[in-house]
Design an enzyme around this catalytic site. Structure first.
Site, mmCIF file in Angstrom:
data_model
loop_
_atom_site.group_PDB
_atom_site.id
_atom_site.type_symbol
_atom_site.label_atom_id
_atom_site.label_comp_id
_atom_site.label_asym_id
_atom_site.label_seq_id
_atom_site.Cartn_x
_atom_site.Cartn_y
_atom_site.Cartn_z
ATOM 1 N N ASP A 31 -9.289 17.420 7.505
ATOM 2 C CA ASP A 31 -10.908 17.477 7.912
ATOM 3 C C ASP A 31 -11.297 18.451 8.178
ATOM 4 O O ASP A 31 -10.842 19.023 9.807
ATOM 5 C CB ASP A 31 -10.735 16.213 9.222
ATOM 6 C CG ASP A 31 -11.873 16.165 9.464
ATOM 7 O OD1 ASP A 31 -12.845 16.854 9.667
ATOM 8 O OD2 ASP A 31 -11.865 15.148 10.639
ATOM 9 N N ASP A 39 -11.895 17.052 3.948
ATOM 10 C CA ASP A 39 -13.641 17.278 3.642
ATOM 11 C C ASP A 39 -13.315 18.803 1.996
ATOM 12 O O ASP A 39 -11.862 18.922 2.220
ATOM 13 C CB ASP A 39 -14.178 17.715 3.572
ATOM 14 C CG ASP A 39 -13.476 18.763 5.575
ATOM 15 O OD1 ASP A 39 -12.833 19.144 5.197
ATOM 16 O OD2 ASP A 39 -14.015 17.847 5.917
ATOM 17 N N ASP A 217 -9.448 8.912 -14.911
ATOM 18 C CA ASP A 217 -8.948 7.417 -14.688
ATOM 19 C C ASP A 217 -9.293 6.368 -15.822
ATOM 20 O O ASP A 217 -10.753 6.482 -16.476
ATOM 21 C CB ASP A 217 -10.496 7.174 -13.326
ATOM 22 C CG ASP A 217 -10.029 6.103 -12.164
ATOM 23 O OD1 ASP A 217 -8.862 6.453 -11.724
ATOM 24 O OD2 ASP A 217 -10.491 5.006 -11.980
ATOM 25 N N GLU A 277 -5.257 9.457 -17.449
ATOM 26 C CA GLU A 277 -3.997 7.684 -16.250
ATOM 27 C C GLU A 277 -4.501 6.926 -17.200
ATOM 28 O O GLU A 277 -5.861 6.272 -17.451
ATOM 29 C CB GLU A 277 -4.915 7.920 -14.547
ATOM 30 C CG GLU A 277 -4.066 6.649 -14.618
ATOM 31 C CD GLU A 277 -5.020 6.107 -13.377
ATOM 32 O OE1 GLU A 277 -4.116 4.751 -12.892
ATOM 33 O OE2 GLU A 277 -6.394 5.406 -13.579
HETATM 34 O O1 TEU Z 1 -6.131 3.214 -11.321
HETATM 35 C C1 TEU Z 1 -6.034 2.424 -11.751
HETATM 36 C C2 TEU Z 1 -4.790 1.293 -12.015
HETATM 37 O O2 TEU Z 1 -5.143 0.358 -12.909
HETATM 38 C C3 TEU Z 1 -4.489 1.311 -10.665
HETATM 39 O O3 TEU Z 1 -3.385 2.398 -10.322
HETATM 40 C C4 TEU Z 1 -3.846 0.295 -9.772
HETATM 41 O O4 TEU Z 1 -5.103 0.533 -9.069
HETATM 42 C C5 TEU Z 1 -2.845 0.073 -9.063
HETATM 43 O O5 TEU Z 1 -2.157 -0.226 -9.533
HETATM 44 C C6 TEU Z 1 -3.384 -1.633 -8.108
HETATM 45 O O6 TEU Z 1 -3.850 -1.213 -7.219
HETATM 46 C C7 TEU Z 1 -6.905 3.830 -10.876
HETATM 47 C C8 TEU Z 1 -6.975 4.338 -9.064
HETATM 48 O O7 TEU Z 1 -5.946 5.943 -9.790
HETATM 49 C C9 TEU Z 1 -7.042 4.027 -8.423
HETATM 50 O O8 TEU Z 1 -6.946 4.077 -7.177
HETATM 51 C C10 TEU Z 1 -8.309 3.239 -8.236
HETATM 52 O O9 TEU Z 1 -8.662 2.221 -7.244
HETATM 53 C C11 TEU Z 1 -9.137 2.646 -9.861
HETATM 54 O O10 TEU Z 1 -8.887 3.102 -11.424
HETATM 55 C C12 TEU Z 1 -9.788 2.089 -9.777
HETATM 56 O O11 TEU Z 1 -11.438 3.118 -10.071
#
Ligand code: TEU
Length: 571
Positions: A31, A39, A217, A277
Site C-alpha cells: 500500500d 496499489d 479468469d 485458469e
Molecule cells: O476463480 C474461478 C473458480 O472457479 C474457483 O477458483 C473458485 O473461485 C473457487 O474455487 C471457489 O471459491 C476465479 C478467480 O480466481 C476467483 O478469485 C474469482 O472469485 C472467480 O474466478 C470469479 O471471477
C-alpha cells in the site's frame, strides 16, 4: 520420461516455456498511499525485491474499476484502473519499469462476467426483454406460471442459486439473469458478437500498453451449452465445480475464442502469451487449450488438491506431462493461489484445496499445531515444483512460507462465499491477508506507507503473529524460506537443464520422488524415513538441514550427480 525432444535451447525458446511467474494479489501486496489497500505504485516500489527473488514475470490480479464485490473479479470497466489502486499512467509506468528490470508482466482478464455496475449491465437492466442490451448477458424468462422459478437448476460457485430475478421498467418482477459467481457478477453471453469484439479490443488495449500477456479468469466457462440444460445431479450445488459433464464448463465452443485470441497475441512483437485458469480434467481435456494455435500455458491445478503423498504426486506429474507432450506444451505448476488454502496448511493437515477445515482453528498461535511440518513440506514441495519440467506460478507470500490465516474475526470476512454459503464457509480471505514486509507492526507490518496504520486496520486484518514471517526477518537469513527461494530461482537460471525439457525418473524407493534433468542435475524428495544421499553427488541446495549424508523426512535436495551414474536407470 522424455518429452519435448528437439526443444531449442532456453535462450531461443519463448520465455513462457520456462518462466517462474509471481502472482501479485494487488490489494494485499503493498500500500503506497496509506489507505490500507495495496496499489499499482506499491508494486512498482517492490520491483527490486521481485528482481532479487529471481522470478521471471509477474501476474497482477484484476486492477480495473470495480465495486470490489469479489475483489476486482467483478470488473466495471476493462480498460481503466481502479481509482483505489492508481491511474492508467501509473500502470503504464509499472509496465515500463517491470521491463527495465528484465521481467515480464501479465494482467488478469475476466471474460466470463462483468460487474453489475458495468455500463452494459446497467443498460441491460433498463432495456426490455429481447433487446440487444439484454443479449450481451444471459437473461431468460423464469419457469412456473408467473416466471417465478429460476430458468434452470444451475447454482452459483459461491453458494446459492445461480440466477437472480430483476424488476422490469414497469415495476414488476421480470426476467432472470445468470451469475455463476456472485450476484454482482452477471455472466456474459459469448454467443453475442459485440461481447467477442469487446474482448478483442480489451486485449489490444493492454497489448498496446506493452503487457506480455494475460491470465484468463474462468477460461473454461465462457460458452454455455445450447438451451442451458439442467445439471443432472442430486445436489446441483455440490456438483458446481465438478469439471466434467457440466453444461457451463469446458464446452467445445471455447476453443474458437482462444484461437482468435492467439491470432491477436501473435500479431504483436515479442512472445505475447495467455495462461488459462481452467478447472478442467482429465489432463487430456486441459491439453486442448494448449494446442499450438491456442493458449501458451494453462495452470496445472492438480497439486492444489493433492495430499503430500509420493505415489499420487508422481501419477499427477506423469499424467500432466504425457497429456501436454501430445500438444507440445509446457507444464505450468501451481502450489498456491488466491483461491485456495495455503500449501503450508494443506500439506500439514491434508486439507483439500478450498476446503478450510474450521474445526482446526489456529486461534492466533501458529505454533499451536504442527505448522512446522507444513512449512517443511511446503519448502520441499517448492524444490520439487521448481525442478520439474516447464514453468511455475508462485503466489505472493509462498516465498515466505506464509500459513493460512484462520483467525480473521467473522465480522471482518469479505469473501462473497461467506455470505453466499449462509455463513458456513469462511471462504478465501485466509490466503489473502496483506503481506508482512516488516516484523515491526507499524504500517500493518510494513504493508502500508502509513506508519499509523495498525495490523487490524489493513483491509483484511493481520493477526498479531503475522510479523514472524516478515520479509525483513527472512532477508539474508541463511535458513529462511525466502533465502531458499532466492537460491533455488538463481540456480534455476544457471542450470540450463531446468525449466522446460526432459526429465527421467530415478528409482529411489517407494517414499521418494527422484528424477534427473539434463546436466547431471537431480532432485530427490524424501517423504519417508531418512535416506542416504546418492554416492558422489554434489549438494546444490536442500529444503532443510541434512543429517550428515542422510536426507531427512519431508526434505528435498538438488544435486549434481557424478557423471555416468544414471546409466541403466529404468524410466
Ligand atoms: O476463480 C474461478 C473458480 O472457479 C474457483 O477458483 C473458485 O473461485 C473457487 O474455487 C471457489 O471459491 C476465479 C478467480 O480466481 C476467483 O478469485 C474469482 O472469485 C472467480 O474466478 C470469479 O471471477
Amino acid at each position: 520420461m522424455n518429452q519435448q525432444i528437439g526443444l531449442p535451447p532456453r535462450a531461443q525458446r519463448p520465455w513462457w516455456r520456462d518462466a517462474v511467474t509471481y502472482q501479485i494479489y494487488i490489494r494485499s501486496f503493498t500500500d503506497s498511499n496509506g489507505d490500507g489497500k495495496g496499489d499499482v505504485e506499491g508494486i512498482r516500489t517492490r520491483l527490486p525485491y521481485l528482481k532479487a527473488l529471481g522470478i521471471d514475470a509477474i501476474w497482477i490480479t484484476p486492477w480495473y474499476p470495480s465495486p470490489q464485490k469479489d475483489h476486482g473479479y467483478d470488473v466495471a470497466d476493462f480498460m481503466a484502473i481502479e481509482s483505489d489502486y492508481g491511474t492508467l499512467a501509473d500502470a503504464e509506468r509499472l509496465i515500463k519499469e517491470t521491463h527495465e528490470h528484465g521481467l515480464k508482466l501479465l494482467v488478469d482478464i475476466v471474460p466470463n462476467h462483468s460487474s453489475y455496475k458495468h455500463e452494459w449491465f446497467q443498460a441491460a437492466l433498463k432495456a426490455a426483454p429481447g433487446s440487444p442490451e439484454r443479449d450481451r448477458y444471459i437473461f431468460r424468462d423464469g419457469k412456473g406460471v408467473n416466471g417465478e422459478l429460476a430458468p434452470n437448476n444451475w447454482q452459483s460457485v459461491f453458494g446459492g442459486p445461480g440466477w437472480k430475478r430483476v424488476i422490469e421498467a414497469d415495476g414488476r418482477a421480470g426476467q432472470w439473469y445468470l451469475h455463476l459467481f456472485a450476484v454482482e457478477q452477471p455472466d456474459f453471453n459469448w454467443e453475442n458478437a459485440e461481447v467477442r469484439a469487446h474482448f478483442e479490443d480489451v486485449l489490444k488495449f493492454w497489448l498496446d500498453r506493452g503487457v506480455d500477456g494475460f491470465r484468463i479468469d474462468v477460461a473454461h466457462g465462457l460458452v454455455k451449452a445450447a438451451g442451458l440444460p439442467d445439471i443432472v445431479a442430486v445436489d446441483p450445488h455440490a456438483e458446481m465445480l465438478a469439471p466434467e459433464g457440466r453444461p457451463f464448463w469446458d464446452q467445445d465452443g471455447v476453443h474458437e475464442i482462444y484461437r482468435q485470441w492467439r491470432k491477436i497475441l501473435d500479431s504483436y512483437p515479442g512472445d505475447r502469451m495467455a495462461v488459462a485458469e481452467a478447472w478442467v480434467s482429465p489432463a487430456s481435456r486441459l491439453a486442448l487449450y494448449l494446442r499450438p494455435d491456442e493458449l501458451a500455458n494453462s495452470f496445472n491445478f492438480d497439486f492444489l488438491g493433492s495430499l503430500w503423498e509420493p505415489t499420487i504426486l508422481k501419477e499427477m506429474i506423469n499424467r500432466s506431462m504425457e497429456a501436454l507432450a501430445e500438444v507440445g506444451a509446457p507444464s505450468s505448476w501451481v502450489f498456491n493461489n488466491h483461491d485456495v488454502v495455503r500449501s503450508v496448511d494443506r500439506f500439514d493437515l491434508g486439507l483439500i484445496a478450498g476446503k478450510a477445515d474450521t474445526t482446526l482453528e489456529r486461534q492466533g498461535d501458529p505454533t499451536k499445531f504442527n505448522v512446522l511440518r507444513g512449512t517443511t513440506r511446503a519448502r520441499a514441495g517448492a524444490l520439487l515444483m521448481l525442478a520439474l519440467p516447464g514453468g511455475a506460478y508462485v503466489y505472493q507470500g509462498e516465498e515466505l512460507a506464509l500459513p493460512e490465516v484462520r483467525d480473521i474475526p467473522e465480522d471482518r470476512l469479505t469473501d462473497p462465499r461467506w455470505a453466499m454459503s449462509n455463513y458456513t464457509d469462511r471462504g478465501r480471505d485466509g490466503c489473502r491477508v496483506p503481506l508482512p514486509w516488516k516484523a515491526d507492526p507499524a504500517g500493518a507490518f510494513g504493508f502500508s506507507s502509513n506508519a499509523a496504520l495498525t495490523p487490524t486496520q489493513a483491509w483484511l486484518p493481520q493477526s498479531p503473529w503475522w510479523g514472524l514471517y516478515a520479509v525483513d526477518t527472512q532477508e539474508g537469513h541463511p535458513d529462511s524460506t525466502l533465502t531458499m527461494y532466492q537460491q533455488a530461482l538463481a540456480l534455476r537460471h544457471k542450470e540450463a537443464g531446468l525449466g522446460d525439457g526432459p526429465m527421467t525418473w530415478i528409482q529411489a524407493g517407494e517414499s521418494v520422488l527422484a528424477f534427473s534433468r539434463p546436466g547431471d542435475f537431480a532432485c530427490y524428495v524424501n517423504f519417508g524415513a531418512p535416506i542416504a544421499l546418492p554416492g558422489n553427488a554434489q549438494l546444490l541446495l536442500s529444503s532443510g538441514p541434512l543429517d550428515g549424508t542422510m536426507i531427512p523426512t519431508d526434505t528435498a535436495v538438488w544435486l549434481r550427480l557424478a557423471a555416468g551414474s544414471l546409466v541403466n536407470q529404468p524410466d
